[in-house]
Write a protein that holds these residues in place. Structure first.
Motif, mmCIF file in Angstrom:
data_model
loop_
_atom_site.group_PDB
_atom_site.id
_atom_site.type_symbol
_atom_site.label_atom_id
_atom_site.label_comp_id
_atom_site.label_asym_id
_atom_site.label_seq_id
_atom_site.Cartn_x
_atom_site.Cartn_y
_atom_site.Cartn_z
ATOM 1 N N LYS A 42 -80.818 -5.047 -18.933
ATOM 2 C CA LYS A 42 -80.320 -4.395 -17.729
ATOM 3 C C LYS A 42 -80.835 -2.973 -17.805
ATOM 4 O O LYS A 42 -80.677 -2.309 -18.820
ATOM 5 C CB LYS A 42 -78.791 -4.406 -17.692
ATOM 6 N N ARG A 43 -81.440 -2.514 -16.731
ATOM 7 C CA ARG A 43 -82.064 -1.189 -16.719
ATOM 8 C C ARG A 43 -81.163 -0.212 -15.968
ATOM 9 O O ARG A 43 -80.798 -0.449 -14.820
ATOM 10 C CB ARG A 43 -83.423 -1.286 -16.037
ATOM 11 N N LEU A 44 -80.822 0.878 -16.634
ATOM 12 C CA LEU A 44 -80.045 1.943 -16.025
ATOM 13 C C LEU A 44 -80.846 3.226 -16.159
ATOM 14 O O LEU A 44 -81.515 3.445 -17.169
ATOM 15 C CB LEU A 44 -78.697 2.098 -16.742
ATOM 16 N N SER A 45 -80.764 4.075 -15.128
ATOM 17 C CA SER A 45 -81.552 5.300 -15.226
ATOM 18 C C SER A 45 -80.812 6.482 -14.618
ATOM 19 O O SER A 45 -79.854 6.323 -13.862
ATOM 20 C CB SER A 45 -82.915 5.127 -14.572
ATOM 21 N N SER A 46 -81.297 7.646 -14.980
ATOM 22 C CA SER A 46 -80.808 8.923 -14.470
ATOM 23 C C SER A 46 -82.046 9.790 -14.274
ATOM 24 O O SER A 46 -83.157 9.344 -14.551
ATOM 25 C CB SER A 46 -79.853 9.541 -15.493
ATOM 26 N N PRO A 47 -81.883 11.030 -13.837
ATOM 27 C CA PRO A 47 -83.065 11.877 -13.687
ATOM 28 C C PRO A 47 -83.803 12.151 -15.008
ATOM 29 O O PRO A 47 -84.974 12.502 -14.988
ATOM 30 C CB PRO A 47 -82.498 13.178 -13.127
ATOM 31 N N TYR A 48 -83.126 11.971 -16.141
ATOM 32 C CA TYR A 48 -83.721 12.332 -17.432
ATOM 33 C C TYR A 48 -83.959 11.148 -18.370
ATOM 34 O O TYR A 48 -84.752 11.265 -19.298
ATOM 35 C CB TYR A 48 -82.819 13.333 -18.162
ATOM 36 N N TRP A 49 -83.261 10.040 -18.170
ATOM 37 C CA TRP A 49 -83.279 8.924 -19.117
ATOM 38 C C TRP A 49 -83.496 7.592 -18.405
ATOM 39 O O TRP A 49 -83.084 7.407 -17.270
ATOM 40 C CB TRP A 49 -81.962 8.819 -19.868
ATOM 41 N N ILE A 50 -84.058 6.648 -19.153
ATOM 42 C CA ILE A 50 -84.057 5.238 -18.792
ATOM 43 C C ILE A 50 -83.443 4.519 -19.989
ATOM 44 O O ILE A 50 -83.859 4.731 -21.134
ATOM 45 C CB ILE A 50 -85.479 4.693 -18.550
ATOM 46 N N VAL A 51 -82.437 3.687 -19.731
ATOM 47 C CA VAL A 51 -81.788 2.930 -20.798
ATOM 48 C C VAL A 51 -81.929 1.455 -20.486
ATOM 49 O O VAL A 51 -81.578 1.004 -19.393
ATOM 50 C CB VAL A 51 -80.292 3.305 -20.938
ATOM 51 N N LEU A 52 -82.465 0.709 -21.436
ATOM 52 C CA LEU A 52 -82.546 -0.742 -21.349
ATOM 53 C C LEU A 52 -81.455 -1.291 -22.248
ATOM 54 O O LEU A 52 -81.398 -0.953 -23.439
ATOM 55 C CB LEU A 52 -83.911 -1.240 -21.809
ATOM 56 N N ALA A 53 -80.581 -2.136 -21.697
ATOM 57 C CA ALA A 53 -79.457 -2.660 -22.463
ATOM 58 C C ALA A 53 -79.492 -4.178 -22.482
ATOM 59 O O ALA A 53 -79.840 -4.817 -21.489
ATOM 60 C CB ALA A 53 -78.144 -2.172 -21.857
ATOM 61 N N HIS A 54 -79.115 -4.728 -23.616
ATOM 62 C CA HIS A 54 -79.112 -6.172 -23.817
ATOM 63 C C HIS A 54 -77.825 -6.537 -24.554
ATOM 64 O O HIS A 54 -77.538 -5.976 -25.611
ATOM 65 C CB HIS A 54 -80.342 -6.576 -24.637
ATOM 66 N N ARG A 55 -77.037 -7.453 -23.971
ATOM 67 C CA ARG A 55 -75.812 -7.879 -24.642
ATOM 68 C C ARG A 55 -76.175 -8.777 -25.807
ATOM 69 O O ARG A 55 -76.966 -9.693 -25.670
ATOM 70 C CB ARG A 55 -74.886 -8.606 -23.678
ATOM 71 N N HIS A 56 -75.602 -8.486 -26.953
ATOM 72 C CA HIS A 56 -75.877 -9.220 -28.179
ATOM 73 C C HIS A 56 -74.538 -9.465 -28.853
ATOM 74 O O HIS A 56 -74.071 -8.644 -29.627
ATOM 75 C CB HIS A 56 -76.817 -8.399 -29.071
ATOM 76 N N THR A 57 -73.911 -10.579 -28.542
ATOM 77 C CA THR A 57 -72.550 -10.841 -28.993
ATOM 78 C C THR A 57 -72.456 -10.899 -30.511
ATOM 79 O O THR A 57 -73.372 -11.337 -31.191
ATOM 80 C CB THR A 57 -72.022 -12.164 -28.417
ATOM 81 N N GLY A 58 -71.334 -10.436 -31.007
ATOM 82 C CA GLY A 58 -71.060 -10.492 -32.436
ATOM 83 C C GLY A 58 -71.584 -9.317 -33.236
ATOM 84 O O GLY A 58 -71.248 -9.165 -34.393
ATOM 85 N N ASN A 59 -72.412 -8.497 -32.651
ATOM 86 C CA ASN A 59 -72.957 -7.352 -33.377
ATOM 87 C C ASN A 59 -72.351 -6.064 -32.864
ATOM 88 O O ASN A 59 -71.941 -5.984 -31.711
ATOM 89 C CB ASN A 59 -74.479 -7.267 -33.197
ATOM 90 N N PRO A 60 -72.343 -5.049 -33.706
ATOM 91 C CA PRO A 60 -71.930 -3.737 -33.217
ATOM 92 C C PRO A 60 -72.990 -3.198 -32.254
ATOM 93 O O PRO A 60 -74.092 -3.731 -32.189
ATOM 94 C CB PRO A 60 -71.868 -2.890 -34.482
#
Length: 136
Positions: A42-60
């Motif tokens: 899932k891609r989230l962004s702001s004027p300064y950052w792009i964050v790619l996030a992936h759910r990975h169950t069971g892990n911190p």
């Protein structure tokens, strides 16, 4: 499976303690971990950052950094961006349990103040922890 539960407990214990260490278990360490995030995210962004996030169950929650030399030419700027991203992630670690995230910088990040960068990234973490992180 037991090893991942122990790692999760250690990371959460570090996050809830006063020192808020950025332990090895809270980092994406190898190419395989990064490629999972880059493939389904899932891609989230702001004027300064792009964050790619992936759910990975069971892990911190785990953080990977992809700070581009093309967008931050000076090493001092890249190091500052990494430091701010790590600090922000550490403070949100409990809320981001089970999420692997890769943080990338945008062009404007080197000209922004540290507080602007931190607020921008904190807003992304809040959005990520509240919303569903289903891969696209």
């Amino acid at each position: 499976m037991a090893a991942s539960h122990l790692a999760a407990a250690k990371v959460l214990a570090d996050a809830s303690s006063n020192n808020r260490r950025f332990s090895r278990e809270a980092r994406l360490l190898d190419a395989q971990a990064y490629s999972q995030v880059f493939k389904k995210n899932k891609r989230l962004s702001s004027p300064y950052w792009i964050v790619l996030a992936h759910r990975h169950t069971g892990n911190p929650g785990r953080l990977g950094l992809a700070i581009a030399k093309k967008r931050a030419k000076r090493a001092v700027d890249r190091n500052r961006l990494k430091r701010i991203a790590r600090e922000s992630f550490r403070h949100q670690l409990v809320a981001l349990h089970g999420i692997d995230a890769v943080v990338m910088n945008k062009d404007g990040a080197t000209r922004a103040s540290s507080s602007q960068l931190r607020q921008s990234l904190d807003k992304i973490w809040n959005e990520l922890s509240v919303g569903q992180t289903k891969p696209r």
